[in-house]
Enzyme design. Structure first.
Site, PDB file in Angstrom:
ATOM      1  N   ASN A 103     -26.597  -1.469 -14.126  1.00 38.64           N
ATOM      2  CA  ASN A 103     -25.232  -1.450 -14.676  1.00 38.64           C
ATOM      3  C   ASN A 103     -24.936  -0.147 -15.420  1.00 38.64           C
ATOM      4  OD1 ASN A 103     -25.341  -3.986 -13.668  1.00 38.64           O
ATOM      5  ND2 ASN A 103     -25.299  -5.049 -15.642  1.00 38.64           N
ATOM      6  N   GLN A 159     -18.238  -2.994  -8.112  1.00 36.24           N
ATOM      7  CA  GLN A 159     -18.752  -2.206  -6.986  1.00 36.24           C
ATOM      8  C   GLN A 159     -17.602  -1.703  -6.098  1.00 36.24           C
ATOM      9  OE1 GLN A 159     -22.521  -3.364  -5.084  1.00 36.24           O
ATOM     10  NE2 GLN A 159     -21.310  -3.745  -3.242  1.00 36.24           N
ATOM     11  N   LYS A 181     -15.666   2.161  -5.984  1.00 36.01           N
ATOM     12  CA  LYS A 181     -16.087   3.447  -5.424  1.00 36.01           C
ATOM     13  C   LYS A 181     -15.228   3.942  -4.279  1.00 36.01           C
ATOM     14  CE  LYS A 181     -20.362   2.501  -7.340  1.00 36.01           C
ATOM     15  NZ  LYS A 181     -19.727   1.199  -7.714  1.00 36.01           N
ATOM     16  N   ASN A 185       6.083  21.550  14.600  1.00 38.63           N
ATOM     17  CA  ASN A 185       6.289  20.518  13.569  1.00 38.63           C
ATOM     18  C   ASN A 185       5.486  20.785  12.288  1.00 38.63           C
ATOM     19  OD1 ASN A 185       8.020  19.016  15.204  1.00 38.63           O
ATOM     20  ND2 ASN A 185       6.288  17.969  16.192  1.00 38.63           N
ATOM     21  N   SER A 215       4.458  19.246  19.860  1.00 37.06           N
ATOM     22  CA  SER A 215       4.777  17.929  20.394  1.00 37.06           C
ATOM     23  C   SER A 215       4.201  17.820  21.793  1.00 37.06           C
ATOM     24  CB  SER A 215       6.290  17.750  20.427  1.00 37.06           C
ATOM     25  OG  SER A 215       6.660  16.816  21.423  1.00 37.06           O
ATOM     26  N   SER A 219     -23.881  -1.795  -0.874  1.00 38.32           N
ATOM     27  CA  SER A 219     -22.960  -0.683  -1.180  1.00 38.32           C
ATOM     28  C   SER A 219     -23.567   0.646  -0.725  1.00 38.32           C
ATOM     29  CB  SER A 219     -22.644  -0.641  -2.680  1.00 38.32           C
ATOM     30  OG  SER A 219     -23.835  -0.546  -3.443  1.00 38.32           O
ATOM     31  N   TYR A 238     -20.716  -5.987 -17.218  1.00 38.12           N
ATOM     32  CA  TYR A 238     -20.686  -5.740 -15.772  1.00 38.12           C
ATOM     33  C   TYR A 238     -20.350  -6.995 -14.975  1.00 38.12           C
ATOM     34  CZ  TYR A 238     -21.910  -4.292 -11.107  1.00 38.12           C
ATOM     35  OH  TYR A 238     -21.844  -4.013  -9.764  1.00 38.12           O
ATOM     36  N   LYS A 243       8.910  22.239  20.230  1.00 41.83           N
ATOM     37  CA  LYS A 243       8.697  21.787  18.858  1.00 41.83           C
ATOM     38  C   LYS A 243       7.555  22.504  18.131  1.00 41.83           C
ATOM     39  CE  LYS A 243      10.527  18.885  16.953  1.00 41.83           C
ATOM     40  NZ  LYS A 243      10.323  17.433  16.983  1.00 41.83           N
ATOM     41  N   THR A 247      20.492  19.930  -7.471  1.00 40.02           N
ATOM     42  CA  THR A 247      20.241  18.631  -8.113  1.00 40.02           C
ATOM     43  C   THR A 247      20.908  17.621  -7.199  1.00 40.02           C
ATOM     44  OG1 THR A 247      22.265  18.671  -9.437  1.00 40.02           O
ATOM     45  CG2 THR A 247      20.292  19.617 -10.464  1.00 40.02           C
ATOM     46  N   HIS A 248      20.338  16.430  -7.110  1.00 41.81           N
ATOM     47  CA  HIS A 248      20.817  15.404  -6.159  1.00 41.81           C
ATOM     48  C   HIS A 248      20.791  15.954  -4.729  1.00 41.81           C
ATOM     49  CE1 HIS A 248      22.667  13.308  -9.689  1.00 41.81           C
ATOM     50  NE2 HIS A 248      22.854  14.572 -10.078  1.00 41.81           N
ATOM     51  N   GLU A 275       3.873  17.042   6.229  1.00 40.05           N
ATOM     52  CA  GLU A 275       4.200  15.614   6.349  1.00 40.05           C
ATOM     53  C   GLU A 275       3.008  14.754   5.946  1.00 40.05           C
ATOM     54  OE1 GLU A 275       7.067  14.918  10.006  1.00 40.05           O
ATOM     55  OE2 GLU A 275       5.587  16.451  10.439  1.00 40.05           O
TER      56      GLU A 275
HETATM   57  N1  ARG Z   1     -24.047  -1.407  -6.522  1.00 43.19           N
HETATM   58  C1  ARG Z   1     -23.652  -1.819  -7.831  1.00 43.19           C
HETATM   59  C2  ARG Z   1     -22.252  -1.296  -8.168  1.00 43.19           C
HETATM   60  O1  ARG Z   1     -21.854  -0.380  -7.571  1.00 43.19           O
HETATM   61  C3  ARG Z   1     -24.606  -1.297  -8.832  1.00 43.19           C
HETATM   62  C4  ARG Z   1     -24.775  -2.165 -10.027  1.00 43.19           C
HETATM   63  C5  ARG Z   1     -25.288  -3.493  -9.641  1.00 43.19           C
HETATM   64  N2  ARG Z   1     -25.643  -4.289 -10.749  1.00 43.19           N
HETATM   65  C6  ARG Z   1     -25.951  -5.553 -10.612  1.00 43.19           C
HETATM   66  N3  ARG Z   1     -26.341  -6.196 -11.670  1.00 43.19           N
HETATM   67  N4  ARG Z   1     -25.882  -6.184  -9.467  1.00 43.19           N
HETATM   68  O2  ARG Z   1     -21.581  -1.803  -9.017  1.00 43.19           O
END
Ligand code: ARG
Length: 487
Positions: free
Chosen positions: A138, A350, A353, A313, A305, A51, A345, A311, A183-184, A318
Site C-alpha cells: 500500500n 488499483q 493507474k 485536412n 482524404s 495489474s 487502502y 483535401k 469575441t463571440h 482535430e
Molecule cells: N496493485 C496494487 C495497486 O495498484 C498494489 C497495492 C495492493 N495492495 C493490496 N493490499 N492488495 O493498488
C-alpha cells in the site's frame, strides 16, 4: 456411525490430504501471501485482479524505492551490510533486465511489486525475503506513483516550454501583423499576431505553475506507512525521503495509505492543459479554412482524404481537440473512483493507474506535436491585410477617443453605434464614411476622426498594461525571449 477417536483421525487426515491435494494440484504458483489460504486462487480471479499488465510501467520507480528502503533497513540494523549489498545488486540487475525488455512479468505475481520481489528471491535466495520488512504494497504503490508523477511533471513542463518557444519564436516572422480579434467569434478589435502568440504562452505558463504547485504535494513520502497504521519496526522514514529526493514525510499513516488526491490533482492539471490546447486547435482549424484563410498549416502535420484528392485536412489539430475528451474523462474516472472510499487502502485504488498514465501520455503527445506545427505554420499576411477593414474593428477606438474628449461613455457608445449603422447602410468602413456624418454625430469628430480610424491607428492607440499596444507587446515579447532562453 463410528464415533471412536481413531475413526475421527482417519476422517480428519483424509480431509486434510484432500485439501493439500487441491492446493498442490493447482497449476497456479503459490502466492507470497499464501500462508493462510487453503484454496488456490481461481484463475479467473487472477486475471481479474492483476495489474502487472499496466503497472509494470512503474518498475524502475519500484526498484528505486526498494533500494532506498534496503539502505535504510541496513542502517537500522535489520540487514547486514552484506545482505544490503546482495539485495541492492539483485534489484539493480532486475532493473537492467526490465530496461532491456528481457524480464518475464508474470500475471500470477499480480503486480509490479510482487513480480520484482519474487524475481529478487529467485535470484538471491532467502535474503530477498527480508526486503518487505516494515512496508506494505500500500505504501509502496503510492511511493512508486509519486516518483512517476514527479518525473512526468518535469517531462511535461519541458514540453510546455518547447511549445512556448515555438510561439515566441514566431515573433520575428510575424512582426507587425495585425489580426482581427474576436469575441463571440465575431470581429471585435484589432490585435497584433504576437499578442495572440503571447496569450497562449501566458495560459501555458499558468499550466506550468499549477504543475509545480502540484509537485510540492506529490513530493511527500508515504513509505513507512506500511499497511495503514505504521510499523513496529524502527524505520527511518526521513532517511528514505532524503535518498529518494522527497521534500517531506506524510504525517498520518491512515491518510497516506489510501490518499490519491495527488493523482487527481495531477490529472486535473493535465485536463486544463488539454483544454487550453483544444482551444488553440479549434482556433487554428478555423483560421486554416478557405473561409478564414489566415493560416497555412505545415503539410507534414496534415493528412489527406481517401476519396477527395484535393483535401489537406488539419487532423493533428482535430485530434488534439478530440483527445481532450479522454483527458477530461480520465479526470472524471479518478474523481468517481475515490468517491465514498473509506480511509486507508482499498483495492479500488488499483484503477487509478490507467487513467493517469493515459492522461500524461496523451497530453505529452499533443504538446510534442504542437510545438513543430506552431513553429512551421505560416500566416497569410496578404489575405489578412486585405480583409482587416471588414468588421469595424476600429469602432471602439473611436468611441474611446470621444470619451477622452469628455463625452460620457454611454453617450459615446450611442454616437459611434449610429455611425456604424450609417456605414453599414452604405457598405463602407468607418474611414470611408463621408465627413458630414462625423460632423453631425459630434463636433469633436469633424476634424480628427480620420486620424483615429483604421486598424493600425487603432492598435497604436491602445495604452493599458497588458493591451495589444505595439510597444507594450514588444516589451513582453522581449521578456518572454529572455525567460525562455534562461530556462
Ligand atoms: N496493485 C496494487 C495497486 O495498484 C498494489 C497495492 C495492493 N495492495 C493490496 N493490499 N492488495 O493498488
Amino acid at each position: 456411525m463410528d464415533l471412536s477417536l481413531d475413526s475421527f483421525y482417519e476422517l480428519h487426515n483424509l480431509n486434510l490430504e484432500a485439501t493439500v491435494a487441491t492446493v498442490t494440484q493447482t497449476p497456479n504458483v503459490k502466492k507470497p501471501w499464501g500462508g493462510v489460504f487453503r484454496e488456490a486462487t481461481d484463475p479467473r480471479v487472477e486475471k481479474f485482479t492483476e495489474s502487472i499488465s499496466f503497472d509494470q510501467r512503474l518498475a524502475i520507480y519500484d526498484i528505486q524505492g526498494s533500494q532506498a528502503h534496503t539502505q535504510m533497513l541496513a542502517t537500522i540494523g535489520i540487514l547486514t551490510g552484506e545482505e544490503r549489498d546482495q539485495i541492492t545488486t539483485g534489484l539493480g540487475e532486475i532493473g537492467a533486465e526490465i530496461a532491456s525488455g528481457q524480464f518475464d512479468f508474470r500475471q500470477e505475481f499480480e503486480d509490479v511489486h510482487m513480480n520484482i520481489e519474487q524475481a529478487l528471491i529467485a535470484r538471491i535466495g532467502d535474503v530477498g525475503r527480508k526486503l518487505h520488512t516494515g512496508r506494505s504494497r500500500n505504501d509502496q504503490v503510492s511511493t512508486d506513483l509519486r516518483l512517476w508523477i514527479r518525473d512526468e511533471i518535469d517531462r511535461i513542463i519541458a514540453l510546455i516550454k518547447d511549445l512556448q518557444r515555438a510561439f515566441v519564436g514566431r515573433g520575428k516572422q510575424d512582426q507587425g501583423v495585425i489580426l482581427p480579434g474576436y469575441t463571440h467569434l465575431q470581429r471585435a478589435q484589432p490585435v497584433l499576431a504576437i499578442h495572440y502568440w503571447l496569450a497562449y504562452c501566458e495560459k501555458l505558463q499558468r499550466d506550468q505553475g499549477r504543475l509545480l504547485d502540484c509537485r510540492r504535494r506529490v513530493n511527500q513520502l508515504p513509505l513507512g506507512t506500511a499497511a495503514l497504521a505504521g510499523t513496529t519496526i524502527a524505520v527511518d522514514r526521513q532517511m528514505v525521503a532524503d535518498l529518494l529526493g522527497f521534500d517531506g514525510l506524510l504525517a498520518n499513516s491512515l491518510d497516506s495509505s489510501g490518499a490519491r488526491d495527488f493523482v487527481i490533482e495531477f490529472a486535473s492539471c493535465l485536463a486544463l492543459i488539454a483544454e487550453h490546447l483544444s482551444g488553440l486547435a479549434e482556433e487554428w482549424i478555423l483560421w486554416s479554412t478557405s473561409e478564414f484563410d489566415f493560416l497555412k498549416l505545415p503539410q507534414a502535420f496534415c493528412t489527406g482524404s481517401s476519396i477527395m484528392p484535393q483535401k489537406i485536412n488539419p487532423d493533428v489539430l482535430e485530434l488534439v481537440r478530440g483527445k481532450t475528451g479522454r483527458v477530461v474523462g480520465n479526470l472524471t474516472s479518478l474523481l468517481v473512483l475515490v468517491k465514498g472510499l473509506p480511509l486507508a487502502y482499498n483495492r479500488d485504488l488499483q484503477e487509478d493507474k490507467s487513467p493517469v498514465f493515459d492522461s500524461a501520455d496523451t497530453v505529452a503527445a499533443c504538446l510534442e506535436l504542437l510545438a513543430p506545427l506552431v513553429a512551421d505554420a505560416e500566416l497569410n499576411r496578404a489575405v489578412i491585410a486585405n480583409r482587416l477593414e471588414d468588421g469595424y474593428l476600429d469602432a471602439t477606438t473611436l468611441m474611446e477617443y470621444l470619451i477622452s474628449q469628455g463625452v460620457p461613455q454611454r453617450t459615446a457608445h450611442e454616437i459611434i453605434g449610429q455611425l456604424v449603422a450609417s456605414a453599414l447602410d452604405l457598405g463602407v468602413p468607418l474611414r470611408q464614411l463621408p465627413i458630414e456624418h462625423f460632423t453631425a454625430a459630434h463636433p469633436t469628430l469633424s476634424g480628427s476622426a480620420h486620424e483615429i480610424l483604421g486598424v493600425q491607428a487603432a492598435v497604436d492607440a491602445f495604452r493599458s498594461y497588458g493591451s495589444t499596444n505595439p510597444a507594450e507587446v514588444e516589451k513582453q515579447w522581449n521578456q518572454w525571449q529572455k525567460k525562455l532562453s534562461e530556462d
